[in-house]
Design an enzyme around this catalytic site. Sequence first.
Site, PDB file in Angstrom:
ATOM      1  N   ASN A  10      21.219   2.576 -27.428  1.00  0.00           N
ATOM      2  CA  ASN A  10      22.663   2.400 -27.621  1.00  0.00           C
ATOM      3  C   ASN A  10      23.015   0.967 -27.249  1.00  0.00           C
ATOM      4  O   ASN A  10      23.002   0.611 -26.072  1.00  0.00           O
ATOM      5  CB  ASN A  10      23.429   3.396 -26.728  1.00  0.00           C
ATOM      6  CG  ASN A  10      24.932   3.164 -26.780  1.00  0.00           C
ATOM      7  OD1 ASN A  10      25.444   2.522 -27.692  1.00  0.00           O
ATOM      8  ND2 ASN A  10      25.635   3.690 -25.787  1.00  0.00           N
ATOM      9  N   LYS A  12      25.855  -0.408 -27.465  1.00  0.00           N
ATOM     10  CA  LYS A  12      27.253  -0.557 -27.024  1.00  0.00           C
ATOM     11  C   LYS A  12      27.892  -1.748 -27.763  1.00  0.00           C
ATOM     12  O   LYS A  12      27.568  -1.978 -28.922  1.00  0.00           O
ATOM     13  CB  LYS A  12      27.334  -0.721 -25.507  1.00  0.00           C
ATOM     14  CG  LYS A  12      26.477   0.315 -24.763  1.00  0.00           C
ATOM     15  CD  LYS A  12      26.781   0.365 -23.311  1.00  0.00           C
ATOM     16  CE  LYS A  12      25.784   1.283 -22.626  1.00  0.00           C
ATOM     17  NZ  LYS A  12      26.241   1.812 -21.372  1.00  0.00           N
ATOM     18  N   HIS A  96      30.429   9.584 -26.383  1.00  0.00           N
ATOM     19  CA  HIS A  96      29.816   8.827 -25.283  1.00  0.00           C
ATOM     20  C   HIS A  96      30.818   8.743 -24.134  1.00  0.00           C
ATOM     21  O   HIS A  96      32.025   8.638 -24.362  1.00  0.00           O
ATOM     22  CB  HIS A  96      29.420   7.427 -25.771  1.00  0.00           C
ATOM     23  CG  HIS A  96      28.578   6.704 -24.761  1.00  0.00           C
ATOM     24  ND1 HIS A  96      29.129   6.059 -23.670  1.00  0.00           N
ATOM     25  CD2 HIS A  96      27.234   6.540 -24.651  1.00  0.00           C
ATOM     26  CE1 HIS A  96      28.138   5.534 -22.941  1.00  0.00           C
ATOM     27  NE2 HIS A  96      26.988   5.812 -23.522  1.00  0.00           N
ATOM     28  N   GLU A  98      31.690   6.439 -22.270  1.00  0.00           N
ATOM     29  CA  GLU A  98      32.590   5.270 -22.299  1.00  0.00           C
ATOM     30  C   GLU A  98      33.749   5.514 -23.261  1.00  0.00           C
ATOM     31  O   GLU A  98      34.874   5.089 -23.015  1.00  0.00           O
ATOM     32  CB  GLU A  98      31.784   4.009 -22.657  1.00  0.00           C
ATOM     33  CG  GLU A  98      30.897   3.597 -21.484  1.00  0.00           C
ATOM     34  CD  GLU A  98      29.643   2.829 -21.849  1.00  0.00           C
ATOM     35  OE1 GLU A  98      29.519   2.369 -22.994  1.00  0.00           O
ATOM     36  OE2 GLU A  98      28.769   2.721 -20.964  1.00  0.00           O
ATOM     37  N   GLU A 168      24.049  12.860 -20.228  1.00  0.00           N
ATOM     38  CA  GLU A 168      24.114  11.559 -19.555  1.00  0.00           C
ATOM     39  C   GLU A 168      25.043  11.665 -18.341  1.00  0.00           C
ATOM     40  O   GLU A 168      26.277  11.599 -18.489  1.00  0.00           O
ATOM     41  CB  GLU A 168      24.679  10.510 -20.502  1.00  0.00           C
ATOM     42  CG  GLU A 168      23.855  10.289 -21.743  1.00  0.00           C
ATOM     43  CD  GLU A 168      24.077   8.893 -22.307  1.00  0.00           C
ATOM     44  OE1 GLU A 168      23.117   8.135 -22.337  1.00  0.00           O
ATOM     45  OE2 GLU A 168      25.214   8.578 -22.687  1.00  0.00           O
ATOM     46  N   GLY A 174      24.157   2.798 -16.655  1.00  0.00           N
ATOM     47  CA  GLY A 174      24.325   1.371 -16.362  1.00  0.00           C
ATOM     48  C   GLY A 174      24.346   1.054 -14.877  1.00  0.00           C
ATOM     49  O   GLY A 174      24.728  -0.039 -14.475  1.00  0.00           O
ATOM     50  N   SER A 213      20.130   5.012 -17.191  1.00  0.00           N
ATOM     51  CA  SER A 213      19.193   4.073 -16.558  1.00  0.00           C
ATOM     52  C   SER A 213      17.728   4.388 -16.875  1.00  0.00           C
ATOM     53  O   SER A 213      16.847   4.247 -16.025  1.00  0.00           O
ATOM     54  CB  SER A 213      19.429   4.011 -15.045  1.00  0.00           C
ATOM     55  OG  SER A 213      20.742   3.534 -14.783  1.00  0.00           O
TER      56      SER A 213
HETATM   57  C1  PEP Z   1      24.069   4.711 -22.410  1.00  0.00           C
HETATM   58  O1  PEP Z   1      24.729   3.753 -22.741  1.00  0.00           O
HETATM   59  O2  PEP Z   1      24.173   5.751 -23.050  1.00  0.00           O
HETATM   60  C2  PEP Z   1      23.152   4.582 -21.258  1.00  0.00           C
HETATM   61  C3  PEP Z   1      22.450   5.633 -20.895  1.00  0.00           C
HETATM   62  O3  PEP Z   1      23.097   3.362 -20.646  1.00  0.00           O
HETATM   63  P1  PEP Z   1      21.998   2.881 -19.565  1.00  0.00           P
HETATM   64  O4  PEP Z   1      20.643   3.221 -20.119  1.00  0.00           O
HETATM   65  O5  PEP Z   1      22.219   1.402 -19.458  1.00  0.00           O
HETATM   66  O6  PEP Z   1      22.263   3.605 -18.293  1.00  0.00           O
END
Ligand code: PEP
Length: 252
Positions: A10, A12, A96, A98, A168, A174, A213
Amino acid sequence: MSRTPFIAGNWKMHKTIAAAEAYVAGLLPLVGDVDGIDLALCVPFTALQAVVDSTRGSSVQVYAQNMHWADHGAYTGEISAAMLNELDVHGTLLGHSERRELFGETDRALQQKVPAALAAGLKPMLCVGESEEEREAGETERKLRHQVQEALEKVPVDRLPDVTIAYEPIWAIGTGKVATPEQAQEACGFVRALVAGFDEAAAEQVRVLYGGSVKPENAAELLALPDIDGALVGGASLEPASFAAIVDAVRS
Ligand code: PEP
């Protein structure tokens, strides 16, 4: 039932068209011979066409990061399934955290978006997950139950296997904090059980990914867990080498 592992990056709100093309040029030699793992990049709208064109004929699928449920209409700033289809993208992220936390995405909207994507021939990747406060308050299962049941409510049972669900935990996105294997397996197993509440056979087929992460160092351990079929990767997908290293870790 064996499910094909699925690793999605992703991006973003990262990468101009030029940066996206340079990325693909760097990635394809690293993952060109990957077999038996589905790969996807979730790309900003503006770079979708360029990434579709530059990955054509490769094993890399291209996903958008959001989609409106309507075909067209007075929805300023939104993009429809018909518009994504015109670009030949394979699917789209939906819900997502976000989008949910920063832009007011609701479970009610997702209840329309998931079937709309399927009806248009796009593969939806539905994201669900709890906040740190919800986990500490013992509300993880309540949150996941609500998110999964609402979003899948209007999906025809025979289309459930075409939905991918990414668990998630928001506190792991992040932050560098990764769910422990026990936490990740427990939550992904719970998500699968929720799908079984709609249809048991579909639950065996649906792919449940872990996101939060994921790095080359932790990917193999997470993907070896029984209910984790892949990873949704944010930060570590931004460089071809680290994304490919995650794919390599899973391959070996
Ligand atoms: C994401 O953006 O869905 C995500 C899991 O980010 P990260 O791997 O940076 O934690």
